[in-house]
Motif scaffolding. Structure first.
Motif, mmCIF file in Angstrom:
data_model
loop_
_atom_site.group_PDB
_atom_site.id
_atom_site.type_symbol
_atom_site.label_atom_id
_atom_site.label_comp_id
_atom_site.label_asym_id
_atom_site.label_seq_id
_atom_site.Cartn_x
_atom_site.Cartn_y
_atom_site.Cartn_z
ATOM 1 N N PRO A 186 15.242 28.631 77.286
ATOM 2 C CA PRO A 186 14.668 27.626 76.399
ATOM 3 C C PRO A 186 15.465 27.525 75.105
ATOM 4 C CG PRO A 186 13.413 29.637 76.206
ATOM 5 C CD PRO A 186 14.462 29.890 77.273
ATOM 6 N N LEU A 187 15.702 26.307 74.645
ATOM 7 C CA LEU A 187 16.367 26.128 73.358
ATOM 8 C C LEU A 187 15.377 26.283 72.215
ATOM 9 C CD1 LEU A 187 18.806 23.139 74.003
ATOM 10 C CD2 LEU A 187 19.132 25.594 74.391
ATOM 11 N N SER A 188 14.092 26.135 72.518
ATOM 12 C CA SER A 188 13.079 26.256 71.486
ATOM 13 C C SER A 188 11.747 26.601 72.121
ATOM 14 C CB SER A 188 12.983 24.958 70.686
ATOM 15 O OG SER A 188 12.621 23.880 71.533
ATOM 16 N N PHE A 189 10.729 26.786 71.288
ATOM 17 C CA PHE A 189 9.410 27.141 71.799
ATOM 18 C C PHE A 189 8.357 26.820 70.751
ATOM 19 C CE2 PHE A 189 11.177 30.773 69.589
ATOM 20 C CZ PHE A 189 10.123 31.328 68.884
ATOM 21 N N SER A 190 7.120 26.796 71.180
ATOM 22 C CA SER A 190 6.005 26.623 70.262
ATOM 23 C C SER A 190 5.063 27.806 70.431
ATOM 24 C CB SER A 190 5.261 25.309 70.543
ATOM 25 O OG SER A 190 4.664 25.346 71.828
ATOM 26 N N LEU A 191 4.169 27.998 69.481
ATOM 27 C CA LEU A 191 3.200 29.082 69.529
ATOM 28 C C LEU A 191 1.803 28.524 69.738
ATOM 29 C CD1 LEU A 191 4.332 31.334 66.537
ATOM 30 C CD2 LEU A 191 4.753 31.733 68.963
ATOM 31 N N SER A 192 1.026 29.207 70.547
ATOM 32 C CA SER A 192 -0.362 28.808 70.778
ATOM 33 C C SER A 192 -1.267 29.930 70.293
ATOM 34 C CB SER A 192 -0.602 28.540 72.266
ATOM 35 O OG SER A 192 -1.929 28.110 72.488
ATOM 36 N N ALA A 193 -2.166 29.597 69.375
ATOM 37 C CA ALA A 193 -3.042 30.608 68.782
ATOM 38 C C ALA A 193 -4.338 29.949 68.320
ATOM 39 C CB ALA A 193 -2.342 31.294 67.611
ATOM 40 N N TRP A 194 -5.230 30.752 67.777
ATOM 41 C CA TRP A 194 -6.435 30.233 67.151
ATOM 42 C C TRP A 194 -6.341 30.470 65.659
ATOM 43 C CZ3 TRP A 194 -10.807 32.539 70.743
ATOM 44 C CH2 TRP A 194 -10.799 31.830 71.952
ATOM 45 N N MET A 195 -6.850 29.541 64.880
ATOM 46 C CA MET A 195 -6.900 29.712 63.433
ATOM 47 C C MET A 195 -8.348 29.884 63.003
ATOM 48 S SD MET A 195 -5.111 27.568 60.354
ATOM 49 C CE MET A 195 -3.599 28.517 60.542
ATOM 50 N N TYR A 298 -15.768 28.803 63.999
ATOM 51 C CA TYR A 298 -15.043 29.934 63.416
ATOM 52 C C TYR A 298 -13.572 29.919 63.838
ATOM 53 C CZ TYR A 298 -19.356 32.136 61.784
ATOM 54 O OH TYR A 298 -20.527 32.410 61.117
ATOM 55 N N PHE A 299 -13.290 29.409 65.045
ATOM 56 C CA PHE A 299 -11.916 29.358 65.534
ATOM 57 C C PHE A 299 -11.575 27.939 65.975
ATOM 58 C CE2 PHE A 299 -13.405 33.679 66.577
ATOM 59 C CZ PHE A 299 -12.455 34.439 65.909
ATOM 60 N N THR A 300 -10.343 27.555 65.732
ATOM 61 C CA THR A 300 -9.843 26.254 66.164
ATOM 62 C C THR A 300 -8.499 26.444 66.855
ATOM 63 O OG1 THR A 300 -10.899 25.177 64.270
ATOM 64 C CG2 THR A 300 -9.228 23.914 65.447
ATOM 65 N N GLU A 301 -8.325 25.781 67.988
ATOM 66 C CA GLU A 301 -7.052 25.841 68.717
ATOM 67 C C GLU A 301 -5.928 25.300 67.838
ATOM 68 O OE1 GLU A 301 -4.725 26.653 72.132
ATOM 69 O OE2 GLU A 301 -6.899 26.891 71.999
ATOM 70 N N THR A 302 -4.822 26.024 67.792
ATOM 71 C CA THR A 302 -3.695 25.627 66.955
ATOM 72 C C THR A 302 -2.386 25.740 67.727
ATOM 73 O OG1 THR A 302 -4.812 26.396 64.947
ATOM 74 C CG2 THR A 302 -2.441 26.082 64.810
ATOM 75 N N ASN A 323 -11.486 30.072 52.956
ATOM 76 C CA ASN A 323 -10.964 30.833 51.820
ATOM 77 C C ASN A 323 -9.730 31.659 52.163
ATOM 78 O OD1 ASN A 323 -13.028 30.071 49.923
ATOM 79 N ND2 ASN A 323 -14.437 31.381 51.063
ATOM 80 N N LYS A 324 -9.648 32.130 53.417
ATOM 81 C CA LYS A 324 -8.536 33.010 53.796
ATOM 82 C C LYS A 324 -8.093 32.696 55.221
ATOM 83 C CE LYS A 324 -7.168 37.865 53.313
ATOM 84 N NZ LYS A 324 -7.658 39.252 53.088
ATOM 85 N N PRO A 325 -7.354 31.602 55.429
ATOM 86 C CA PRO A 325 -6.911 31.213 56.775
ATOM 87 C C PRO A 325 -6.039 32.285 57.413
ATOM 88 C CG PRO A 325 -6.607 29.421 55.214
ATOM 89 C CD PRO A 325 -6.926 30.643 54.404
ATOM 90 N N LYS A 326 -6.246 32.489 58.710
ATOM 91 C CA LYS A 326 -5.447 33.475 59.436
ATOM 92 C C LYS A 326 -5.315 33.036 60.881
ATOM 93 C CE LYS A 326 -5.387 38.311 60.972
ATOM 94 N NZ LYS A 326 -6.116 39.604 60.999
ATOM 95 N N LEU A 327 -4.150 33.326 61.500
ATOM 96 C CA LEU A 327 -3.947 33.061 62.920
ATOM 97 C C LEU A 327 -4.427 34.259 63.733
ATOM 98 C CD1 LEU A 327 -0.423 31.384 63.096
ATOM 99 C CD2 LEU A 327 -2.658 30.292 63.281
ATOM 100 N N TYR A 328 -5.158 33.982 64.801
ATOM 101 C CA TYR A 328 -5.660 35.027 65.689
ATOM 102 C C TYR A 328 -5.115 34.814 67.100
ATOM 103 C CZ TYR A 328 -9.056 36.169 62.040
ATOM 104 O OH TYR A 328 -9.642 36.546 60.855
#
Length: 484
Positions: A186-195, A298-302, A323-328
């Motif tokens: 792959p020349l590139s990629f994306s990340l799949s997580a929850w925020m 509480y979680f949103t697909e990102t 107040n404190k966004p974080k990727l899970y």
């Protein structure tokens, strides 16, 4: 003004979906991104049938006039730029770049894609075909299984000019087949997580470990969160079949054994998956809405495509009360190792029968390096989505990625969607983002029968058919595909 900003962000989200669709191609049965899918313990489950291995190759002769045939289904501007840049640097090499369509609107029916697939596999099986090919719209596992693609990992290890530390090796290593071979790059990629809002989750008192949790553990966590009152759900997503596709694609080896040509969609595992989704909806663990911003969760697909999006999404969450966004990390199937999910994009392969192996590998190295990208000359005004490197995603080249993030750090801030505000960029934020990138080790499979899954599963969620009936239909379709 806030209303306008939200509308702009929704528009950007739609544009991102279009970009991802352009990278991955039409969702046709049999299309696959990458060389296969990740096994539960980090090994590939697609065992190639006696692939043709390559020894270290000699350096291409600069006095030899050669033409490399490079084929792809959909035109890619970066690859066009790379062709010109490489030919300028290597005047003895001509890149004969061919494509079927310029953009997705030219083949809405998918007829051209189907012809592209059938014609190409026929050429390969005759020992012909191009020297290099973009595999995103092709069933890669069938090419690998028939020994039609070169093991690029041998080229990498045998080339003293290739320095693996300059690339995201965690991405490349986790795309290898069961024999250790890497057949598409792959020349590139994306990340799949929850925020999620870390502060709100900690205040809830509900304990969980996103590094290790399974879907069953998430359901327990979601139930506890949904009982706290208010209108918050644990997760918001667009539709039950979307969630089913997500769960199935991240545990695909349990459903499709392509080595032994056996499907397991009629298994208790898949039937339970269907029933789990219905249970999550009934118990308000998950909310299904067409507009994700209409429901609190509480979680949103990102889906992160670029470093800029990391800052954009966190800024947006803060504006909307976080107040404190974080990727899970998203939940995993039972037995899977810790680590995040990624989607490999613009996957390049070399024909194992090509007579120009050395030249093809040299050009592939050039593509991976990102030399044709404008990233090295970015300024503070080119840091937003439109300026985020080749293919609009995280580059496989760490050097290009570092060039991007260095520019972000030098700028100190980036504009919001409406350009009426600024998002602060810190070294700590970039370190957190890089940590997330380096922990990604699970490629998301582009399912062989993805279209059928989307078409058949709504009958269960609407109550028209039982889980067993839907599972049987998908089992038959999967078995037919595997035996073609």
């Amino acid at each position: 003004m806030k209303k306008m900003r939200r509308m702009m962000i929704v528009l950007i989200g739609c544009l991102l979906i279009v970009v991802m669709a352009g990278c991955s191609g039409n969702n046709k049965e049999g299309a696959s991104s990458g060389t296969g899918v990740q096994g539960l313990q980090g090994t590939q489950t697609d065992a190639p049938a006696n692939p043709e291995h390559q020894a270290a190759l000699p350096t291409p002769d600069p006095n030899k006039q050669s033409t490399l045939v490079f084929i792809m289904y959909k035109n890619d501007p970066y690859l066009q730029d790379a062709k010109k840049a490489y030919e300028k640097k290597h005047p003895n090499i001509k890149i004969d770049l061919r494509y079927t369509i310029k953009n997705g609107s030219e083949d809405v029916s998918g007829v051209k894609q189907e012809k592209f697939q059938s014609t190409l596999i026929a050429d390969f099986l005759k020992g012909e075909g191009p020297d290099i090919i973009v595999m995103d719209n092709l069933p890669s596992s069938k090419y690998v299984g028939k020994g039609l693609l070169t093991d690029v990992s041998r080229m990498m290890s045998g080339d003293p000019e290739f320095h693996k530390e300059q690339y995201f090796q965690n991405i490349l290593d986790n795309l290898k087949e069961s024999d250790g071979g890497l057949y598409t790059v792959p020349l590139s990629f994306s990340l799949s997580a929850w925020m999620g809002d870390q502060e709100a989750l900690e205040k809830s008192g509900v304990k969980f470990d996103d590094k290790t949790w399974t879907w069953n553990q998430f359901i327990d966590t979601g139930k506890a969160l949904s009982k706290l009152g208010g209108n918050k759900y644990a997760l918001v997503t667009k539709a039950p079949q979307v969630m089913l596709s997500d769960m199935a694609s991240t545990s695909y080896p349990l459903l499709m054994d392509r080595v032994n040509r056996k499907a397991h969609f009629d298994s208790d595992f898949f039937i339970q998956m269907l029933e789990q989704i219905k249970t999550m909806e009934a118990e308000k663990v998950v909310s299904f809405v067409s507009n994700l911003r209409e429901s609190k969760a509480y979680f949103t697909e990102t889906e992160l495509l670029t470093p800029y999006h990391y800052f954009l999404y966190t800024a947006d969450m803060k504006e909307n009360g976080g107040n404190k966004p974080k990727l899970y990390e998203k939940p995993k199937a039972e037995g899977q190792q810790p680590g995040g999910y990624f989607s490999p994009l613009t996957n390049i392969a070399i024909n194992s029968k090509s007579s120009l192996q050395s030249e093809a590998w040299d050009f592939l190295k050039f593509l991976m390096s990102g030399e044709a990208s404008a990233a090295s000359s970015w300024g503070p005004d080119g840091l937003t989505y439109e300026g985020q490197g080749y293919n609009g995603t995280f580059p496989i080249s760490r050097r290009v990625y570092e060039a991007k993030t260095d520019k972000l750090l030098q700028a100190g801030e980036v504009p919001t969607v409406t350009n009426n505000g600024k998002i602060r960029v810190t070294k700590e934020d970039l370190q957190e983002l890089e940590s997330i990138l380096l922990q990604a080790n699970k490629p998301i499979a582009q399912m062989d029968i993805g279209v059928s899954l989307f078409k058949e599963s709504p009958a269960f969620f609407s109550g028209q058919k039982s889980a067993q009936a839907v599972a049987k239909i998908l089992q038959n379709k999967a078995t037919t595909y595997l035996n073609e």
